[in-house]
Design an enzyme around this catalytic site. Structure first.
Site, PDB file in Angstrom:
ATOM      1  N   ARG A  50     -17.339  38.230 -65.032  1.00  0.00           N
ATOM      2  CA  ARG A  50     -16.804  37.355 -66.086  1.00  0.00           C
ATOM      3  C   ARG A  50     -16.407  35.977 -65.551  1.00  0.00           C
ATOM      4  NH1 ARG A  50     -12.621  40.507 -68.707  1.00  0.00           N
ATOM      5  NH2 ARG A  50     -11.207  39.596 -67.186  1.00  0.00           N
ATOM      6  N   TYR A 103     -13.267  14.710 -83.177  1.00  0.00           N
ATOM      7  CA  TYR A 103     -14.234  15.634 -83.777  1.00  0.00           C
ATOM      8  C   TYR A 103     -13.533  16.527 -84.808  1.00  0.00           C
ATOM      9  CZ  TYR A 103     -17.920  19.234 -83.603  1.00  0.00           C
ATOM     10  OH  TYR A 103     -18.899  20.129 -83.900  1.00  0.00           O
ATOM     11  N   ASP A 175     -12.131  13.862 -75.097  1.00  0.00           N
ATOM     12  CA  ASP A 175     -13.436  14.412 -75.444  1.00  0.00           C
ATOM     13  C   ASP A 175     -14.444  13.323 -75.081  1.00  0.00           C
ATOM     14  OD1 ASP A 175     -15.840  15.103 -76.629  1.00  0.00           O
ATOM     15  OD2 ASP A 175     -14.905  15.994 -78.392  1.00  0.00           O
ATOM     16  N   LYS A 200     -24.919  18.361 -76.056  1.00  0.00           N
ATOM     17  CA  LYS A 200     -25.500  17.070 -76.400  1.00  0.00           C
ATOM     18  C   LYS A 200     -26.422  16.599 -75.277  1.00  0.00           C
ATOM     19  CE  LYS A 200     -23.127  17.844 -79.980  1.00  0.00           C
ATOM     20  NZ  LYS A 200     -21.777  17.404 -80.249  1.00  0.00           N
TER      21      LYS A 200
END
Ligand SMILES: *Cc1c(COP(=O)(O)O)cnc(C)c1O
Length: 382
Positions: A50, A103, A175, A200
């Site tokens: 993990r 966002y 961001d 992106k």
């Protein structure tokens, strides 16, 4: 070394077989060499899949290295990169000060989810600098930036904001998806946690959802890792592999998309239908001076105002486009367009623009073909 060179060298395998890319290493269980070592794995060696194996650690090293950070968490989306960064620093009783251009789903997280844990949010006019000091109170735990805002394209004065935040003991988060950690270096400008959507430009091919948070110093990297592990955040090795593949070519793709976007913006600026062009790379952008100071380049994402246009007219324009796809996300090889008005949300100040706001993400097509496509759009609305 220049970033273009570093993009080709960071995150290479450390073994001696000579491969230039890490393998896609899958695994959950990692056998301990002995019972005594079950609870005492050698430092730096993963004890369970993990936490990420070779593929994820190569990508983490690459992203952290490019940004000059000391630690990196990978997330299954850019949205989770933002919310993880926020959860890393807030505590009950605190407030997050967020740029009004952030966002939308991050705004929803601040308004709808964080209050359940006793954390409030307030929003500030995004074209902000040191004046943000006046908004900081004893409850302020974090300042959340997005520069430029990915729909409306306002820039914040990052060094001014991080300067006053540091004086007042407030953590700063950005961001940083628009620059992809390549054309602007948030950590060098004083940011503590840089979150971005790898979906992106890093992914670049519209086939991957992923995010990352890079930490500025050791203490912040520890807090980030503790929070990441507490939530059980894991990303698949196949996805990490794709992200690292995209990372190698992103400078080229961003430069090409930017060049196309500037050709299109010039063409659009000469159209009678078009009002202000919102492209930080252009000298007519109100925050261009900040862009020139803090960024080494741009990308293919920009918006235009269309005075007098309503949503119906925007829809007619968009529906007439053929090469520009209509869809969310950006930074892929294919060009996209959306009208922004239905999703623009503001609380610090009403958003001022004339008519409609349409955003373009320029891909890798020939600019002439994209211009011909835009011509079809305008022909359909007149
Ligand atoms: C797309 C985007 C996100 C969310 O990224 P996902 O990977 O789609 O979750 C966050 N911030 C910005 C600025 C974005 O453009």
């Amino acid at each position: 070394m220049k970033d273009e060179t570093r993009l080709t060298r960071l995150g290479r395998p450390h073994d001696s077989r000579g491969l230039v890319n890490p393998g896609v290493e899958r695994g959950s269980t990692i056998l301990a060499p002995s019972a005594a070592q079950l609870y005492d794995f050698p430092p730096g060696m993963p004890h369970y899949g993990r936490v990420g194996l070779e593929t994820q650690s190569a990508l983490r090293e690459a992203l952290s290295g490019l940004q000059g950070g000391v630690g990196c968490a990978l997330t299954s989306s850019g949205l989770l990169a933002n919310t993880l960064a926020i959860m890393t620093v807030v505590e009950a009783g605190g407030t997050v000060l967020a740029a009004d251009c952030i966002y939308g789903p991050v705004r929803s997280f601040l308004l709808n989810t964080l209050p359940r844990f006793g954390v409030k949010a307030s929003f500030f006019e995004p074209r902000m600098g040191r004046e943000i000091g006046d908004l900081i109170t004893s409850d302020t735990q974090a300042i959340l930036l997005e520069s430029p805002g990915s729909l409306t394209m306002e820039l914040q004065d990052i060094p001014a904001i991080t300067g006053i935040a540091r004086e007042k003991g407030v953590t700063t988060i950005i961001d940083d998806t628009w620059s992809a950690g390549l054309t602007m270096k948030p950590l060098a400008l004083g940011i503590d946690l840089a979150a971005q959507s790898l979906t992106k430009y890093v992914g670049g091919h519209s086939d991957l959802l992923m995010g990352a948070v890079v930490a500025r110093d050791e203490a912040m990297a520890q807090r980030l890792q503790t929070t990441e592990r507490a939530f059980g955040i894991h990303t698949a090795p196949d996805d990490a592999y794709l992200a690292l593949r995209g990372f190698r070519t992103m400078a080229l793709r961003m430069q090409r998309s930017e060049a196309t976007s500037l050709i299109l913006a010039d063409w659009l600026a000469a159209r009678p239908e078009v009002g202000a062009i919102r492209h930080p790379v252009r000298s007519d952008h109100p925050d261009h001076a900040i862009f020139k100071r803090d960024f080494t380049g741009g990308c293919g994402l920009f918006s235009i105002e269309l005075p007098g246009w309503d949503v119906a007219r925007s829809e007619r324009f968009l529906d007439a486009l053929d090469i520009f796809g209509l869809g969310f996300s950006w930074g892929g090889y294919e060009s996209l367009a959306i009208h922004c008005d239905p999703q623009l949300k503001r609380s610090a100040t009403a958003h001022k623009h004339d008519g409609a706001l349409i955003r373009f993400s320029c891909g890798l097509e020939a600019p002439e073909d994209l211009i011909a496509d835009l011509e079809k759009g305008f022909a359909a609305v007149c």
